[in-house]
Scaffold this motif. Sequence first.
Motif, PDB file in Angstrom:
ATOM      1  N   TRP A 160       0.851  -1.187   0.000  1.00  0.00           N
ATOM      2  CA  TRP A 160       0.000   0.000   0.000  1.00  0.00           C
ATOM      3  C   TRP A 160       0.887   1.237   0.000  1.00  0.00           C
ATOM      4  CZ3 TRP A 160      -5.082  -0.197  -0.792  1.00  0.00           C
ATOM      5  CH2 TRP A 160      -5.804  -1.339  -0.394  1.00  0.00           C
ATOM      6  N   VAL A 161       0.481   2.276  -0.723  1.00  0.00           N
ATOM      7  CA  VAL A 161       1.188   3.555  -0.711  1.00  0.00           C
ATOM      8  C   VAL A 161       0.156   4.673  -0.598  1.00  0.00           C
ATOM      9  CG1 VAL A 161       3.154   2.717  -2.060  1.00  0.00           C
ATOM     10  CG2 VAL A 161       1.178   3.719  -3.238  1.00  0.00           C
ATOM     11  N   PRO A 162       0.550   5.817  -0.025  1.00  0.00           N
ATOM     12  CA  PRO A 162      -0.370   6.969  -0.001  1.00  0.00           C
ATOM     13  C   PRO A 162      -0.676   7.448  -1.417  1.00  0.00           C
ATOM     14  CG  PRO A 162       1.458   7.272   1.547  1.00  0.00           C
ATOM     15  CD  PRO A 162       1.809   6.099   0.688  1.00  0.00           C
ATOM     16  N   TRP A 163      -1.870   7.950  -1.614  1.00  0.00           N
ATOM     17  CA  TRP A 163      -2.287   8.530  -2.881  1.00  0.00           C
ATOM     18  C   TRP A 163      -2.834   9.922  -2.601  1.00  0.00           C
ATOM     19  CZ3 TRP A 163      -0.441   6.484  -7.010  1.00  0.00           C
ATOM     20  CH2 TRP A 163      -0.972   6.771  -8.279  1.00  0.00           C
ATOM     21  N   SER A 164      -3.267  10.625  -3.605  1.00  0.00           N
ATOM     22  CA  SER A 164      -3.793  11.984  -3.382  1.00  0.00           C
ATOM     23  C   SER A 164      -5.024  12.202  -4.241  1.00  0.00           C
ATOM     24  CB  SER A 164      -2.732  13.043  -3.702  1.00  0.00           C
ATOM     25  OG  SER A 164      -2.498  13.114  -5.095  1.00  0.00           O
ATOM     26  N   HIS A 165      -5.852  13.171  -3.826  1.00  0.00           N
ATOM     27  CA  HIS A 165      -7.045  13.493  -4.607  1.00  0.00           C
ATOM     28  C   HIS A 165      -6.677  13.984  -6.001  1.00  0.00           C
ATOM     29  CE1 HIS A 165     -10.136  14.002  -1.096  1.00  0.00           C
ATOM     30  NE2 HIS A 165      -9.942  12.755  -1.456  1.00  0.00           N
ATOM     31  N   SER A 166      -5.614  14.782  -6.104  1.00  0.00           N
ATOM     32  CA  SER A 166      -5.265  15.308  -7.421  1.00  0.00           C
ATOM     33  C   SER A 166      -4.891  14.183  -8.386  1.00  0.00           C
ATOM     34  CB  SER A 166      -4.110  16.309  -7.308  1.00  0.00           C
ATOM     35  OG  SER A 166      -2.934  15.685  -6.854  1.00  0.00           O
ATOM     36  N   ARG A 167      -4.299  13.087  -7.873  1.00  0.00           N
ATOM     37  CA  ARG A 167      -3.932  11.977  -8.742  1.00  0.00           C
ATOM     38  C   ARG A 167      -5.138  11.100  -9.082  1.00  0.00           C
ATOM     39  NH1 ARG A 167      -0.410  12.966 -11.777  1.00  0.00           N
ATOM     40  NH2 ARG A 167      -0.010  10.770 -12.166  1.00  0.00           N
ATOM     41  N   LEU A 168      -6.273  11.309  -8.400  1.00  0.00           N
ATOM     42  CA  LEU A 168      -7.517  10.626  -8.757  1.00  0.00           C
ATOM     43  C   LEU A 168      -8.260  11.361  -9.862  1.00  0.00           C
ATOM     44  CD1 LEU A 168      -8.965   9.654  -5.265  1.00  0.00           C
ATOM     45  CD2 LEU A 168      -8.320   8.054  -7.056  1.00  0.00           C
ATOM     46  N   ALA A 169      -7.826  12.584 -10.158  1.00  0.00           N
ATOM     47  CA  ALA A 169      -8.556  13.412 -11.107  1.00  0.00           C
ATOM     48  C   ALA A 169      -8.386  12.887 -12.523  1.00  0.00           C
ATOM     49  CB  ALA A 169      -8.078  14.862 -11.026  1.00  0.00           C
ATOM     50  N   ALA A 170      -9.457  12.963 -13.297  1.00  0.00           N
ATOM     51  CA  ALA A 170      -9.403  12.487 -14.676  1.00  0.00           C
ATOM     52  C   ALA A 170      -8.407  13.281 -15.499  1.00  0.00           C
ATOM     53  CB  ALA A 170     -10.797  12.577 -15.304  1.00  0.00           C
ATOM     54  N   GLY A 171      -8.172  14.541 -15.126  1.00  0.00           N
ATOM     55  CA  GLY A 171      -7.254  15.376 -15.872  1.00  0.00           C
ATOM     56  C   GLY A 171      -5.824  14.916 -15.807  1.00  0.00           C
ATOM     57  N   THR A 172      -5.472  14.029 -14.894  1.00  0.00           N
ATOM     58  CA  THR A 172      -4.105  13.535 -14.802  1.00  0.00           C
ATOM     59  C   THR A 172      -3.847  12.407 -15.793  1.00  0.00           C
ATOM     60  OG1 THR A 172      -4.653  11.879 -13.118  1.00  0.00           O
ATOM     61  CG2 THR A 172      -4.057  14.079 -12.340  1.00  0.00           C
ATOM     62  N   GLY A 173      -4.889  11.951 -16.489  1.00  0.00           N
ATOM     63  CA  GLY A 173      -4.728  10.842 -17.417  1.00  0.00           C
ATOM     64  C   GLY A 173      -5.090   9.500 -16.817  1.00  0.00           C
ATOM     65  N   TYR A 174      -5.464   9.485 -15.531  1.00  0.00           N
ATOM     66  CA  TYR A 174      -5.848   8.237 -14.879  1.00  0.00           C
ATOM     67  C   TYR A 174      -7.168   7.767 -15.483  1.00  0.00           C
ATOM     68  CZ  TYR A 174      -7.898   5.386 -11.133  1.00  0.00           C
ATOM     69  OH  TYR A 174      -8.526   4.401 -10.413  1.00  0.00           O
ATOM     70  N   GLY A 175      -7.188   6.531 -15.984  1.00  0.00           N
ATOM     71  CA  GLY A 175      -8.316   6.045 -16.765  1.00  0.00           C
ATOM     72  C   GLY A 175      -9.641   6.066 -16.039  1.00  0.00           C
ATOM     73  N   ALA A 176      -9.642   5.756 -14.745  1.00  0.00           N
ATOM     74  CA  ALA A 176     -10.889   5.720 -13.984  1.00  0.00           C
ATOM     75  C   ALA A 176     -11.049   6.974 -13.141  1.00  0.00           C
ATOM     76  CB  ALA A 176     -10.917   4.484 -13.084  1.00  0.00           C
ATOM     77  N   GLY A 177     -10.361   8.051 -13.543  1.00  0.00           N
ATOM     78  CA  GLY A 177     -10.389   9.273 -12.750  1.00  0.00           C
ATOM     79  C   GLY A 177     -11.752   9.950 -12.782  1.00  0.00           C
ATOM     80  N   VAL A 178     -11.990  10.797 -11.802  1.00  0.00           N
ATOM     81  CA  VAL A 178     -13.204  11.599 -11.730  1.00  0.00           C
ATOM     82  C   VAL A 178     -12.792  13.060 -11.834  1.00  0.00           C
ATOM     83  CG1 VAL A 178     -14.536   9.927 -10.422  1.00  0.00           C
ATOM     84  CG2 VAL A 178     -13.107  11.547  -9.196  1.00  0.00           C
ATOM     85  N   ALA A 179     -13.721  13.894 -12.280  1.00  0.00           N
ATOM     86  CA  ALA A 179     -13.383  15.294 -12.527  1.00  0.00           C
ATOM     87  C   ALA A 179     -13.223  16.087 -11.235  1.00  0.00           C
ATOM     88  CB  ALA A 179     -14.459  15.929 -13.412  1.00  0.00           C
ATOM     89  N   SER A 180     -13.851  15.648 -10.166  1.00  0.00           N
ATOM     90  CA  SER A 180     -13.898  16.472  -8.951  1.00  0.00           C
ATOM     91  C   SER A 180     -13.752  15.618  -7.699  1.00  0.00           C
ATOM     92  CB  SER A 180     -15.230  17.230  -8.912  1.00  0.00           C
ATOM     93  OG  SER A 180     -16.316  16.332  -9.163  1.00  0.00           O
ATOM     94  N   PRO A 181     -12.549  15.083  -7.421  1.00  0.00           N
ATOM     95  CA  PRO A 181     -12.369  14.235  -6.232  1.00  0.00           C
ATOM     96  C   PRO A 181     -12.728  14.927  -4.933  1.00  0.00           C
ATOM     97  CG  PRO A 181     -10.458  14.110  -7.693  1.00  0.00           C
ATOM     98  CD  PRO A 181     -11.300  15.217  -8.204  1.00  0.00           C
ATOM     99  N   GLY A 182     -12.376  16.216  -4.807  1.00  0.00           N
ATOM    100  CA  GLY A 182     -12.693  16.938  -3.572  1.00  0.00           C
ATOM    101  C   GLY A 182     -14.187  17.088  -3.361  1.00  0.00           C
ATOM    102  N   TRP A 183     -14.923  17.364  -4.420  1.00  0.00           N
ATOM    103  CA  TRP A 183     -16.380  17.483  -4.343  1.00  0.00           C
ATOM    104  C   TRP A 183     -17.004  16.133  -3.985  1.00  0.00           C
ATOM    105  CZ3 TRP A 183     -20.561  20.337  -3.877  1.00  0.00           C
ATOM    106  CH2 TRP A 183     -21.785  19.904  -4.379  1.00  0.00           C
TER     107      TRP A 183
END
Length: 562
Positions: A264-287
């Motif tokens: 396991w490693v720490p992750w971040s909301h910004s790296r969950l964002a679809a704008g980073t190129g992550y295939g299953a990302g969402v546009a608004s992780p904080g929301w």
Amino acid sequence: MTGTDPGAPVVAVLGIRHHGPGSARSLLRALDELRPDAVLVEGPGDADPLLAAAASPAMQPPVALLAYAADEPGTASFWPFAVYSPEWQAMTWALREGVPVRFCDLPAAVSLALAERDGRPPRRARHRDPLAELAAAAGQDDTERWWDDLVESRLDGTSPFPVLLEAMAELRRDPGDPGDPGDPDDPDDPDDTGDPGEQGDRGEAVREAWMRQCVRRTLREGHRRVAVVCGAWHAPALAGPLPPAAPDARLLRGLPRRRVRLTWVPWSHSRLAAGTGYGAGVASPGWYHHLWTAPDRPVTRWLTSVAHALRERDLPVSTAHVIDAVRLADGLAGLRGRPLPGLDEVDEATRAVLCGGEETLARFVTEHLVVGEALGAVPDDVPTVPLEADLARTCRSLRLRREPEPRGLDLDLRRPLDLARSRLLHRLSLLDLGWAVPAAAGARGTGTFRETWRLEWRPELAVAVVEASLWGTTVATAAAARVVDAAASAGLGRLTAMLGSCLDADLPAAWAALLEAVERRAASDVDVVHLMEALPALARAQRYGDVRGTDVTALRRVAATM
């Protein structure tokens, strides 16, 4: 749901959208109603030994499963989870209730081997998006808004799973685009919204065959009520009576494997964002995180938090502004026929009322709240490479926090704590770990006692730490070994620069090898220009050596010889 016979086993397939708070909320209700005696979650099958760590109080999402090749750490993949990810909630529900839980997707050992064998890039563009097609069928041109209204923002308790299963089954029957369905093998792309169809990608069929085999194995073990939590696209392939196992077994025979390690490693909301190129990302992780943590009066609470963030920037935002913004968001939702204000309405109210139309302030809200920069944490006892454990211990002792937001760090080298911090950051630079960089591209300014750094921790640096662990088990030994290895092929100018870096990093273990290499190159190099280029670095190293309390006698000897 299979098992119409009252005595037959029940397999409930719950198709979700990855990182969806509405899906997660509906999933928890379904699990409470079903009370399964086994839970299967989409994720790498060889990560089962790490599941128990999800129940630890020290585990704070967002986090990610990291799998990397044991002989080539740069070959790696992540499986991220937020607290509102349905898979995360399924795992923690099962651990909390004492129900057996396991991952049911292709093992990382297989998916990494397939990626290497096929020589494909990490991600490919999708040709089809089934959610977009469903939204279009509903007369909506905004997929995210349609999905938000249907699932994520609904609080009425209606289960979306039967409808989604029927819709996905209908889409899968449509031959559609015979082209690339996305990247179904990609473990970084678990959304899997492409259409494999009858003649589709073999990798998609392999994944679903593995999932069905996992369901069969769970039933053979005697479980009678099994919940399967997977991406909605996979649900039709797993629901209903399972087909004969022989075709699946033939499809899975002979799959390549490679030796992998997982943690396991720490992750971040910004790296969950679809704008980073992550295939299953969402546009608004904080929301989405806000929708999960504040289901009651989400709009009022959100706009209050926006006002608080703007006040911290010394902007005049009053309670009346918040009230007006809430009324505007509600009015916009009513005009647009939405059940509740969504992010679009909240953003427009924020921009118009709280930000006074200032685009810069609206961009600040998007970056720091809508997307967000929360960084997760993992327990200390999670398996990791020794280098990461040493780095974590050293950071704790030096009171250095690995934070995702960029920040400056001013060091006074006359203070023991700051001197120790400087040495650590210089060692990490020698290992090419991009957490900290000198604020002025290596310039120190006019003083000899100050250093300024810019720190920004990115989750993918976890892979860089694993790669650097090949050089040693501690930051100091790894940096020294890396320097000694580079010295074997470095030119004279590079060698003298490395001497200065070793001085900054306090790496006496590398000094002897570097000094020997410098003396040897200086004696054999007849190019006066090379000698002149090397001398400034030696002079700087002597100048700053006294600040750090390092003996630079050997440097003076080398400089005099040159």
